[in-house]
Design an enzyme around this catalytic site. Structure first.
Site, PDB file in Angstrom:
ATOM      1  N   ARG A 178     -15.925   0.022 -15.738  1.00 28.12           N
ATOM      2  CA  ARG A 178     -14.945  -0.860 -16.353  1.00 28.12           C
ATOM      3  C   ARG A 178     -14.478  -1.897 -16.806  1.00 28.12           C
ATOM      4  NH1 ARG A 178      -9.876   0.173 -13.262  1.00 28.12           N
ATOM      5  NH2 ARG A 178     -10.498   2.026 -11.500  1.00 28.12           N
ATOM      6  N   GLU A 198      -6.414  -4.497  -6.456  1.00 27.92           N
ATOM      7  CA  GLU A 198      -7.460  -4.994  -7.200  1.00 27.92           C
ATOM      8  C   GLU A 198      -6.459  -5.643  -7.893  1.00 27.92           C
ATOM      9  OE1 GLU A 198      -9.097  -1.326  -7.356  1.00 27.92           O
ATOM     10  OE2 GLU A 198     -11.399  -2.090  -7.427  1.00 27.92           O
TER      11      GLU A 198
HETATM   12  N1  MTE Z   1      -6.980  -5.753   2.112  1.00 30.68           N
HETATM   13  C1  MTE Z   1      -7.441  -5.877   2.902  1.00 30.68           C
HETATM   14  N2  MTE Z   1      -6.707  -6.745   3.799  1.00 30.68           N
HETATM   15  N3  MTE Z   1      -8.648  -5.558   3.326  1.00 30.68           N
HETATM   16  C2  MTE Z   1      -9.682  -4.689   2.489  1.00 30.68           C
HETATM   17  O1  MTE Z   1     -10.423  -4.834   2.953  1.00 30.68           O
HETATM   18  N4  MTE Z   1      -9.650  -3.655   0.474  1.00 30.68           N
HETATM   19  C3  MTE Z   1      -9.119  -4.467  -1.234  1.00 30.68           C
HETATM   20  C4  MTE Z   1      -7.584  -3.781  -1.660  1.00 30.68           C
HETATM   21  N5  MTE Z   1      -7.360  -4.645  -0.195  1.00 30.68           N
HETATM   22  C5  MTE Z   1      -8.670  -4.462   1.020  1.00 30.68           C
HETATM   23  C6  MTE Z   1      -7.524  -5.401   0.522  1.00 30.68           C
HETATM   24  C7  MTE Z   1      -9.528  -3.664  -2.099  1.00 30.68           C
HETATM   25  S1  MTE Z   1     -10.992  -3.389  -2.956  1.00 30.68           S
HETATM   26  C8  MTE Z   1      -9.152  -1.929  -2.689  1.00 30.68           C
HETATM   27  S2  MTE Z   1     -10.178  -0.940  -3.871  1.00 30.68           S
HETATM   28  C9  MTE Z   1      -7.947  -1.140  -2.340  1.00 30.68           C
HETATM   29  O2  MTE Z   1      -7.179  -2.440  -1.343  1.00 30.68           O
HETATM   30  C10 MTE Z   1      -8.287  -0.111  -0.941  1.00 30.68           C
HETATM   31  O3  MTE Z   1      -7.233   0.309  -0.542  1.00 30.68           O
HETATM   32  P1  MTE Z   1      -5.770   0.927  -1.218  1.00 30.68           P
HETATM   33  O4  MTE Z   1      -6.511   2.305  -2.805  1.00 30.68           O
HETATM   34  O5  MTE Z   1      -5.309   1.694   0.143  1.00 30.68           O
HETATM   35  O6  MTE Z   1      -5.273  -0.416  -1.840  1.00 30.68           O
HETATM   36  N1  HPA Z   2     -13.405   1.431  -8.535  1.00 28.37           N
HETATM   37  C1  HPA Z   2     -13.798   1.380  -7.511  1.00 28.37           C
HETATM   38  N2  HPA Z   2     -14.991   2.087  -6.752  1.00 28.37           N
HETATM   39  C2  HPA Z   2     -14.917   2.974  -7.374  1.00 28.37           C
HETATM   40  C3  HPA Z   2     -14.718   3.339  -9.252  1.00 28.37           C
HETATM   41  C4  HPA Z   2     -13.659   2.809  -9.219  1.00 28.37           C
HETATM   42  O1  HPA Z   2     -13.396   2.535 -10.888  1.00 28.37           O
HETATM   43  N3  HPA Z   2     -15.460   4.196  -9.393  1.00 28.37           N
HETATM   44  C5  HPA Z   2     -16.247   4.047  -8.890  1.00 28.37           C
HETATM   45  N4  HPA Z   2     -16.432   3.816  -7.124  1.00 28.37           N
HETATM   46 MO1  MOS Z   3     -12.348  -1.145  -4.115  1.00 23.85          MO
HETATM   47  S1  MOS Z   3     -13.800  -2.789  -5.025  1.00 23.85           S
HETATM   48  O1  MOS Z   3     -12.420  -0.835  -5.443  1.00 23.85           O
HETATM   49  O2  MOS Z   3     -12.907  -1.346  -3.093  1.00 23.85           O
END
Ligand code: MTE
Ligand code: HPA
Ligand code: MOS
Length: 755
Positions: free
Chosen positions: A307, A709
């Site tokens: 990434r 993210e």
């Molecule tokens: N938001 C909250 N409140 N708590 C969390 O742990 N994790 C983040 C983001 N937002 C998180 C969050 C991360 S690292 C990711 S990858 C995404 O939420 C994962 O959830 P989604 O794919 O459903 O958005």
């Molecule tokens: N993002 C987050 N988590 C992951 C990914 C990515 O691209 N690939 C494998 N685990």
């Molecule tokens: Mo989020 S760092 O992809 O759990």
């Protein structure tokens, strides 16, 4: 009738995390003993003092593991417990599991377990690790054009070094698991994980049993932020190991200190760049070497490095690129996924490079950024083309919204009339690729039941961790069926309901699981409409369900949702379905480093202002404007919360959160008194977020875009805003790019010292 948002339970203190759940009978509590120094070879384990504390105490070591003492996948470098005769990787790495009837007894006993060992000199510096060839996997390079030849043509060439620190997740709920043995040698595990199937695999491997004997459930987590993507597995497997050996349920909850010391964080990076501009300020060439401090274990480092490389040129188009990444093995805890997953580290490097180049060329930074922004059809350096590109439109809207030119004039006037305070501003454009960087992970499943009373239950592989993926999936199901949101409930994640899932990560939770749920809902809906057509003497094509009623050619019929469901059930038609989704059109050739690894990109732009106290080096972040391209949002309140939360974490990483290790590999910032987090007072008092409207995303569920993210990257504008203010105080200060830009570093800069 909308369900209570789960945030209300948090506000009322009613949320039940794993440690708050009713305890099973005969429960044992677990604690772990970690190795005392950063690098060594384990000679022997002396548990006598721990065992003498109380007859109820059990001490379990690697020799007791019935299956494999290994959790590593790409690289077998992750023993569950350090075994005698082997070299360990980092200070605090678990080598014994201690069980007792109470948590305090278990923790006291764990502190009394002693290891004898041969100490080795730890390696902490990633550049040194790279020099010594201590790499987790071979370096990776992505290339486009001919950077060597291109640099020769540039009017301005600048090179430099960029550093960024790690980041502690500080989820509310520390790593937690309860394992309960079940009949026939099976194991039921409740785990605070973003990846239930990963925990299932780990437990099965360590216990030496098939996956079908292991059930893993993930209740709503008290935050994950990436820290529970790979790293929940070992704690769950340790609890399961204890449960297998004693035949009793075992609970393992890490104390905050142990969690901070033993678990992974965001990867620190140290990088070298070279950038070249032509006389008009076009970026002609860019090169970078990223030394990723991977820590002692492979974990997710390769995917994170991917990434980084994919985001090497940020939201810009650069025709000649060469970027190389090194996964440097050091004697620190395994660094791991953290919101942004290697992309923020890359953004900081390209933004620093541009900052250095415009300073040297004497160009306007905003103009240079605008001129080089990605445009429709531009090629990324790995061959993918920018499609439905919103870089320009969000950038221009941000300039308007923040009245960027006026703002600069105001800041200039302020700085001209103030000696002890200086203000600064910066902006940063965003372009973030959505999809797991590992192609195979882009798949998911769902199981949908419509019960005979018309209520709907959806299970998917998505783990709820506060990001409200459940609410989004509920909205998808309600829209698919044409019914009220209150009729839909999304169940906690379990490997019994949906198998072979991938982590809820890469911001793809609702994209992938929402699509899988939609597929299942559509299947059931087709069956329901078949029954309705027979009932109404109509053709299916004329029918729809809207507002909980069957419509014929858009006009209400007498058939309402509950009646339709009952009639379908009475007709002996299946009201359940499984759905599956695999993100289409992803291709990537790892050898050639060419392809289209992302379903689409998220775009946006943020501007931040800050004020520095010239005598003290302290600062405040004053304003933030964000224009964000979120497609057609499934739930704007949720997306707004995600943007603000991600920005706060990005700001914390850029300015404040100072993860510090001693020369002996000891984590110095191991509590919330020594590791400073952004709080409400640190946040700018003026926050304006605008969603780009009228730009539906054809590539995701309900034309939405992933949100979790990408907005973290906006926090980096905080770094450059403070830097801008520092330069207003002292033009000739030493150049440096080093996240976090703490007040201590500001003071050094203001005093003319290199921080
Ligand atoms: N938001 C909250 N409140 N708590 C969390 O742990 N994790 C983040 C983001 N937002 C998180 C969050 C991360 S690292 C990711 S990858 C995404 O939420 C994962 O959830 P989604 O794919 O459903 O958005
Ligand atoms: N993002 C987050 N988590 C992951 C990914 C990515 O691209 N690939 C494998 N685990
Ligand atoms: Mo989020 S760092 O992809 O759990």
């Amino acid at each position: 009738m909308n369900p209570i948002p789960e945030a209300i339970y948090n506000l009322r203190g009613e949320t039940r995390y794993i440690d708050d759940m009713p305890e099973p009978k005969n429960l044992l509590e677990a604690a772990v003993a970690g190795v005392p120094v950063a690098r060594g070879i384990l000679k022997s384990i002396d548990a006598s003092a721990a065992l003498a504390l109380d007859p109820s105490i059990r001490v379990i070591t690697a020799a007791d593991i019935p299956g494999e003492n290994q959790l590593g996948q790409a690289v077998p470098d992750e023993p569950l417990l350090v075994a005698t005769g082997t070299e360990w990787g980092f200070r605090g790495q678990p080598y014994a599991l201690v069980l007792a009837p109470t948590k305090s007894l278990a923790r006291r006993a764990a502190a009394l377990v002693k290891a004898t060992y041969d100490e080795l000199k730890p390696l902490l510096d990633p550049r040194e690790a790279a020099r010594e060839g201590k790499l987790i996997l071979q370096p990776r390079t992505q290339k486009m054009g001919d950077p060597v030849a291109a640099f020769a043509t540039c009017a301005t060439v600048v090179s430099g070094r960029v550093d960024s620190g790690g980041q502690e997740h500080v989820y509310l709920e520390t790593q937690s698991a309860i394992a309960t043995p079940v009949e026939g040698g099976g194991m039921r595990v409740v785990s605070g994980t973003q990846h239930p199937t990963g925990v299932q695999e780990g437990v099965a491997r360590v216990l030496g049993i098939p996956m079908h004997k292991v059930e893993v459930e993930a209740p709503r987590l008290g935050g994950g932020f990436g820290g529970k993507e790979d790293q929940a597995a070992s704690w769950a497997a340790l609890a399961a190991l204890g449960a297998r050996i004693t035949g009793r349920p075992v609970k393992l909850i890490l104390s905050r200190k142990d969690d901070m010391r033993m678990t992974g964080k965001r990867h620190p990076y140290t990088s070298d760049f070279r950038i070249g501009l032509d006389t008009e300020g076009r970026i002609v060439a860019f090169e970078a070497d990223y030394y990723q401090n991977s820590g002692a274990i492979c974990d997710l480092s390769p995917a994170i490095l991917s990434r980084t490389l994919f985001h090497a040129v940020g939201a810009y188009h650069v025709p000649n690129v060469r970027v190389t990444g090194y996964m440097c093995r050091t004697n620190l805890p395994a660094f791991t996924a953290f919101r942004g997953f290697g992309a923020p580290q890359a953004f900081f490097v390209i933004e620093a490079a541009i900052d250095a180049a415009v300073a040297k060329a004497g160009l306007d930074p905003t103009e240079v950024r605008r001129r080089n922004l990605l445009a429709e059809g531009d090629s990324f350096h790995f061959g993918m083309k920018a499609e439905n590109c919103k870089a320009g439109i969000t950038f221009d809207r941000l300039l308007e919204k923040s009245r960027w030119n006026e703002l600069h004039a105001q800041i200039g006037a302020f700085n001209a009339s103030h000696r002890l305070e200086k203000r600064g501003a910066a902006l940063i454009p965003l372009c973030f690729g959505v999809s797991f960087t590992k192609l195979l992970m882009n798949q998911g499943g769902a199981l949908v039941h419509v019960y005979s009373d018309g209520s709907v239950l959806v299970s998917t592989g998505a783990v709820e961790m506060g990001q409200q993926v459940s609410r989004k999936i509920a909205r998808v199901a309600a829209a698919a069926f044409g019914i009220d949101l209150g009729l839909v409930r999304v169940e906690r994640t379990s490997t019994l309901a949906v198998a072979n899932t991938f982590p809820t990560a890469a911001s793809t939770g609702s994209d992938i699981n929402g699509m899988a749920a939609l597929a299942a809902c559509e299947e059931i809906r087709a069956r329901l409409l078949g029954v309705a057509a027979a009932e109404l003497g109509a053709s299916v094509a004329e029918l729809s369900i809207e507002g909980g009623r069957v419509m014929r050619k858009g006009k209400p019929t007498e058939l309402a949702w509950a009646g339709l469901v009952m009639k379908t059930h009475n007709a002996r038609v299946d009201l359940s379905a499984h759905g599956f989704y695999a993100t289409p059109d992803l291709v990537y050739d790892n050898e050639a480093e060419r392809g289209s690894p992302f379903a689409y990109h998220v775009y946006g732009c943020a501007a931040v202002t800050a004020t520095v106290d010239v005598l003290r080096g302290t600062y405040s972040v004053d304003d933030v404007w964000i224009v964000h391209d979120g497609g057609d949002s499934i739930d704007e309140a949720v997306d707004l919360g995600q943007i603000e939360g991600a920005f706060a974490q990005g700001l914390g990483w850029s300015l404040l959160e100072d993860l510090a290790f001693g020369e002996d590999g000891r984590l110095l910032s191991d509590s919330l008194s020594t590791y400073k987090l952004p709080d409400l007072h640190f946040m700018p008092s003026h926050v304006e977020v605008e969603f780009l409207k009228g730009h539906p995303n054809p590539k995701a569920v309900m034309k939405s875009k992933a949100i979790g993210e990408p907005p973290l990257v906006y926090g980096i504008a905080g770094y450059f805003a403070v830097l801008d203010a520092l330069r207003a105080a002292r033009r000739d200060g030493p150049g440096f790019y080093d996240i976090p830009l703490t007040p201590e570093k500001c003071l050094d800069y203001l005093q003319g010292k290199r921080p």
